[in-house]
Design an enzyme around this catalytic site. Structure first.
Site, mmCIF file in Angstrom:
data_model
loop_
_atom_site.group_PDB
_atom_site.id
_atom_site.type_symbol
_atom_site.label_atom_id
_atom_site.label_comp_id
_atom_site.label_asym_id
_atom_site.label_seq_id
_atom_site.Cartn_x
_atom_site.Cartn_y
_atom_site.Cartn_z
ATOM 1 N N TYR A 145 -90.422 -21.268 -44.441
ATOM 2 C CA TYR A 145 -91.449 -20.239 -44.236
ATOM 3 C C TYR A 145 -92.541 -20.754 -43.302
ATOM 4 O O TYR A 145 -92.920 -20.088 -42.333
ATOM 5 C CB TYR A 145 -92.049 -19.822 -45.594
ATOM 6 C CG TYR A 145 -93.356 -19.072 -45.453
ATOM 7 C CD1 TYR A 145 -93.392 -17.796 -44.892
ATOM 8 C CD2 TYR A 145 -94.570 -19.652 -45.858
ATOM 9 C CE1 TYR A 145 -94.591 -17.118 -44.739
ATOM 10 C CE2 TYR A 145 -95.770 -18.971 -45.715
ATOM 11 C CZ TYR A 145 -95.785 -17.711 -45.150
ATOM 12 O OH TYR A 145 -96.973 -17.038 -44.991
HETATM 13 N N1 LIG Z 1 -100.207 -13.612 -49.414
HETATM 14 C C1 LIG Z 1 -100.458 -14.844 -49.031
HETATM 15 O O1 LIG Z 1 -100.765 -15.708 -49.848
HETATM 16 C C2 LIG Z 1 -100.425 -15.231 -47.557
HETATM 17 C C3 LIG Z 1 -100.998 -16.442 -47.148
HETATM 18 C C4 LIG Z 1 -100.952 -16.791 -45.784
HETATM 19 C C5 LIG Z 1 -100.338 -15.933 -44.878
HETATM 20 N N2 LIG Z 1 -99.774 -14.769 -45.323
HETATM 21 C C6 LIG Z 1 -99.117 -13.891 -44.348
HETATM 22 O O2 LIG Z 1 -99.755 -12.623 -44.401
HETATM 23 C C7 LIG Z 1 -98.805 -11.584 -44.131
HETATM 24 C C8 LIG Z 1 -98.882 -10.531 -45.219
HETATM 25 O O3 LIG Z 1 -98.629 -11.138 -46.477
HETATM 26 P P1 LIG Z 1 -98.563 -10.260 -47.804
HETATM 27 O O4 LIG Z 1 -98.885 -11.151 -48.940
HETATM 28 O O5 LIG Z 1 -99.293 -8.994 -47.617
HETATM 29 O O6 LIG Z 1 -96.991 -9.973 -47.857
HETATM 30 P P2 LIG Z 1 -96.237 -8.652 -48.372
HETATM 31 O O7 LIG Z 1 -94.833 -9.075 -48.676
HETATM 32 O O8 LIG Z 1 -97.020 -7.997 -49.449
HETATM 33 O O9 LIG Z 1 -96.269 -7.720 -47.084
HETATM 34 C C9 LIG Z 1 -95.413 -7.896 -45.983
HETATM 35 C C10 LIG Z 1 -94.967 -6.516 -45.528
HETATM 36 O O10 LIG Z 1 -94.124 -6.648 -44.385
HETATM 37 C C11 LIG Z 1 -93.001 -5.783 -44.515
HETATM 38 N N3 LIG Z 1 -91.905 -6.347 -43.713
HETATM 39 C C12 LIG Z 1 -91.362 -7.599 -43.823
HETATM 40 N N4 LIG Z 1 -90.378 -7.750 -42.921
HETATM 41 C C13 LIG Z 1 -90.299 -6.581 -42.212
HETATM 42 C C14 LIG Z 1 -89.468 -6.123 -41.159
HETATM 43 N N5 LIG Z 1 -88.492 -6.893 -40.646
HETATM 44 N N6 LIG Z 1 -89.664 -4.865 -40.683
HETATM 45 C C15 LIG Z 1 -90.639 -4.072 -41.196
HETATM 46 N N7 LIG Z 1 -91.457 -4.462 -42.201
HETATM 47 C C16 LIG Z 1 -91.285 -5.697 -42.707
HETATM 48 C C17 LIG Z 1 -92.731 -5.749 -46.022
HETATM 49 O O11 LIG Z 1 -91.989 -4.631 -46.435
HETATM 50 C C18 LIG Z 1 -94.153 -5.756 -46.574
HETATM 51 O O12 LIG Z 1 -94.666 -4.447 -46.719
HETATM 52 C C19 LIG Z 1 -97.446 -12.272 -44.002
HETATM 53 O O13 LIG Z 1 -97.188 -12.471 -42.632
HETATM 54 C C20 LIG Z 1 -97.659 -13.605 -44.682
HETATM 55 O O14 LIG Z 1 -96.823 -14.603 -44.155
HETATM 56 C C21 LIG Z 1 -99.810 -14.391 -46.633
#
Ligand SMILES: NC(=O)c1ccc[n+]([C@@H]2O[C@H](COP(=O)([O-])OP(=O)(O)OC[C@H]3O[C@@H](n4cnc5c(N)ncnc54)[C@H](O)[C@@H]3O)[C@@H](O)[C@H]2O)c1
Length: 328
Positions: A145
């Site tokens: 990841y």
């Molecule tokens: N939550 C955390 O702790 C955290 C920390 C650091 C970075 N991030 C980054 O922040 C972003 C959002 O995280 P989150 O916690 O809201 O995740 P989440 O899983 O709640 O949201 C991600 C969204 O992206 C959509 N998605 C994924 N792949 C897709 C594709 N190929 N086509 C269309 N839609 C797609 C999913 O359906 C989902 O709605 C991510 O990029 C994650 O890597 C999150």
């Protein structure tokens, strides 16, 4: 800023994207969401235009975004983001997170969308040599990841250098909390993050897992820099407004509070906030979990002229308020 500028939130149906949608709407933007609902529930987020598309499909992504109208900027939240899962199915992580990124970059160039904000992560630092971690620290992810976040940064930086897009990476530390006013919170399945699991344990009177208690930290548990998701959303609004106003920005910013809390300290804080004893189940450390991740927020504070306002107690309280209304 012109009122009613359209901002596309790729992956905006998820936890952070949904929170950002509410914050952007409050700031006068028109968020349009594009998502495949792979890690979020269709119908859970209400009050926005939500378009279904698989971002790894270039033609589909382009045809859907073409119909949206003039788009001021894209925020790319879409990713598979579970560290333990990324060790089990690395190919899916590399494909999903990287192909969606290159497709969105290409579509943005084709449609003349100038500004591109990217959800990066402290996972790019792996096991850092110095803490708090500055943006200049060397990159060495500890999981597939984390690799995808480094690689996505590299490829988007190239578009930036070629002056095809104005790119800014926001390296989130540990987002937590909810926005009870909008009935919006963290609903991952499976849930691997500490605060949601802690609150679920408190609601169900079950023990919470502590993964590893032999780390080289004062109490042996991991240390993380938790930031309220509403503060994180506000950072997006600020950064986007600055990029759209043509301000020169550095390529990447840590987004955290610059304050570390150990897992055991978070559990103690939750016990105080909730007035409830929480049982702990000690389990082996998980692969890819570094001992300490705390942001150096000097650059963030200077560039955005901003600091997060909400405390760890606020994150716990808000997650509790939201989750106790959703858990049956
Ligand atoms: N939550 C955390 O702790 C955290 C920390 C650091 C970075 N991030 C980054 O922040 C972003 C959002 O995280 P989150 O916690 O809201 O995740 P989440 O899983 O709640 O949201 C991600 C969204 O992206 C959509 N998605 C994924 N792949 C897709 C594709 N190929 N086509 C269309 N839609 C797609 C999913 O359906 C989902 O709605 C991510 O990029 C994650 O890597 C999150």
């Amino acid at each position: 800023m012109k009122k009613s500028e359209i901002v596309v939130l790729a992956g905006g149906n998820g936890y952070i994207g949904g929170t950002a949608a509410f914050a952007l709407q409050e700031a006068g933007f028109v968020p349009v969401i594009i998502d495949n609902f792979s890690t979020s529930k269709k119908g859970a987020l209400k009050g926005f235009e939500i378009l279904e598309a698989e971002l790894t499909d270039f033609s589909k992504t382009k045809s859907v975004l073409k119909k949206v109208g003039p788009i001021a900027g894209i925020i790319h939240f879409a990713a598979k983001a579970l560290v333990p899962e990324s060790f089990k199915i690395p190919g899916l992580y590399y494909t999903n997170n990287l192909v969606s990124t290159v497709n969105l970059a290409e579509v943005s160039v084709d449609l003349g969308i100038p500004v591109f904000l990217h959800s990066s992560s402290c996972a790019v630092y792996g096991v850092p040599k110095e803490v708090p971690i500055p943006e200049t620290a060397s990159l060495q992810a500890s999981s597939p990841y984390g690799d995808t976040k480094i690689m996505a940064e590299i490829l988007l930086d190239r578009y930036h250098q070629m002056e095809k897009l104005k790119v800014l990476h926001l390296r989130y530390f540990n987002p937590a909390g909810a926005w009870p006013k909008y009935f919006w919170g963290e609903a991952h399945d499976p849930e691997t993050h500490l605060i949601p699991n802690l609150i679920l344990s408190a609601i169900k009177n079950e023990p919470v897992s502590l993964f590893g208690d032999g780390y080289s930290t004062p109490d042996g548990s991991c240390i993380r820099d938790f930031i309220h998701v509403v503060d994180l959303a506000e950072a997006h609004v600020k950064a986007l407004q600055m990029l759209l106003a043509g301000k020169t920005m550095p390529p990447r910013l840590n987004i955290g509070r610059g304050e570390g809390s150990s897992v055991l300290q978070v559990i103690q804080t939750a016990e105080k906030v909730l007035g409830k004893k929480i049982q702990v189940r000690r389990e082996p450390a998980r692969a890819g979990d570094p001992p300490q991740l705390v942001a150096d927020v000097t650059l963030m504070r200077k560039v955005l002229d901003w600091m997060p306002a909400k405390s760890l107690s606020n994150m716990i309280e808000d997650d509790w308020t939201w989750r106790s209304s959703t858990v049956k």
